[in-house]
Design an enzyme around this catalytic site. Sequence first.
Site, short mmCIF file in Angstrom:
data_model
loop_
_atom_site.label_atom_id
_atom_site.label_comp_id
_atom_site.label_asym_id
_atom_site.label_seq_id
_atom_site.Cartn_x
_atom_site.Cartn_y
_atom_site.Cartn_z
N GLU A 94 44.63 33.66 29.33
CA GLU A 94 45.01 33.36 30.92
C GLU A 94 46.19 33.98 31.04
O GLU A 94 46.48 34.08 32.28
CB GLU A 94 44.97 31.77 30.86
CG GLU A 94 43.56 31.11 30.48
CD GLU A 94 42.74 31.24 31.79
OE1 GLU A 94 43.16 31.65 32.93
OE2 GLU A 94 41.52 30.82 31.53
N ASP A 103 44.28 32.91 42.58
CA ASP A 103 43.52 33.70 41.56
C ASP A 103 42.91 34.84 42.25
O ASP A 103 42.79 34.81 43.44
CB ASP A 103 43.18 32.64 40.63
CG ASP A 103 41.52 32.02 41.20
OD1 ASP A 103 41.66 32.34 42.46
OD2 ASP A 103 40.97 31.26 40.98
#
Length: 251
Positions: A94, A103
Site C-alpha cells: 500500500e 486514490d
Amino acid sequence: MRAAMVRELISRMRSKEHANDQPSTPRPRARRRKKKAALAVSAMVMTVGSTGYELGNPSDANAITLVSQHDNIRRHASKRTVSEELKEAIAEEEGVHLTVYADPIGKPTVGVGHLVRAFDNLSVGDVISYERALEFLEQDLKQAEAAVARLTANLPLYQHEYDALVDLVFNIGEGNANKENSPNLNAAIKAGDYAAIAEELAYHTAGNAKLRGLAYRSDRRAAIFQQADYSDPRPRALALRDPQLEGIDTG
C-alpha cells in the site's frame, strides 16, 4: 521516499510489537530468522499440502517459503489474527502516506490504504502522524479479519492461507468478495477446495483500469496462500527483465 517511509512505519510497528511481547513469548522476528537459517541449510523447501507438509523443489532460491513450525494445523478464521509478516507486506504494497490523497478511483485515502471516513475528520491535504497511520492500520485489519471469518465460515486455514484472504479483503473490500461479486471464490470456499481458492485471489483492476501494482500484489497474495512466501515479487520480476537490476531497492 516511499521506501523510506515504509521502512520507518515498519520500524515503528516492530517496536510496538516488541513492547507488547511477553517475556515467555517467542518474538515473530526471531522465528523468522530461524526460518531463514533453515532455508539456507536445506536445498529443499517446505510447501503445504492439504493434509500437512510436503517436500518440494523451490521455484525461486531467494524465496522464503517455510511454513511456521508453530502452526502446522489448519484452524478456523475466528481463532486467528493476522501475522506480523502480513502487516509488513501490506505496508509495502500500500505504501505509507501521511498526507490525505485521492486514490485511483477518487476516494480520500491516508496511512496504509485507509479509506477516510466522515468521523475521521480528515480531508485531502491533511497530514497525520505515523502513530495514527498505525492506529488506522490496526482498525482496518480488525475489520478485514472479521470479514474473513464471515467469508470462510467453518473452513479451517493455515496462518498463511488466512493472511492471504485477509490481504484480499483489505485490498478489495468485503463487498467485492461476496457471493454476488466473487461467486467462484465463494464456491471454492464452500467446497473446501484450497487450490481453487488460490486461483481466485487475483484482482488486477481498480475503477475498470488494469494496474500493474495490483498484478504484483495478486502474485504475492497467491504465493502467501500457497507457499507461505511473503516476499515482494517485484525485485525478482525486474531481475528477470534485466539481471543488472537484481538487488536494487524498487520501493
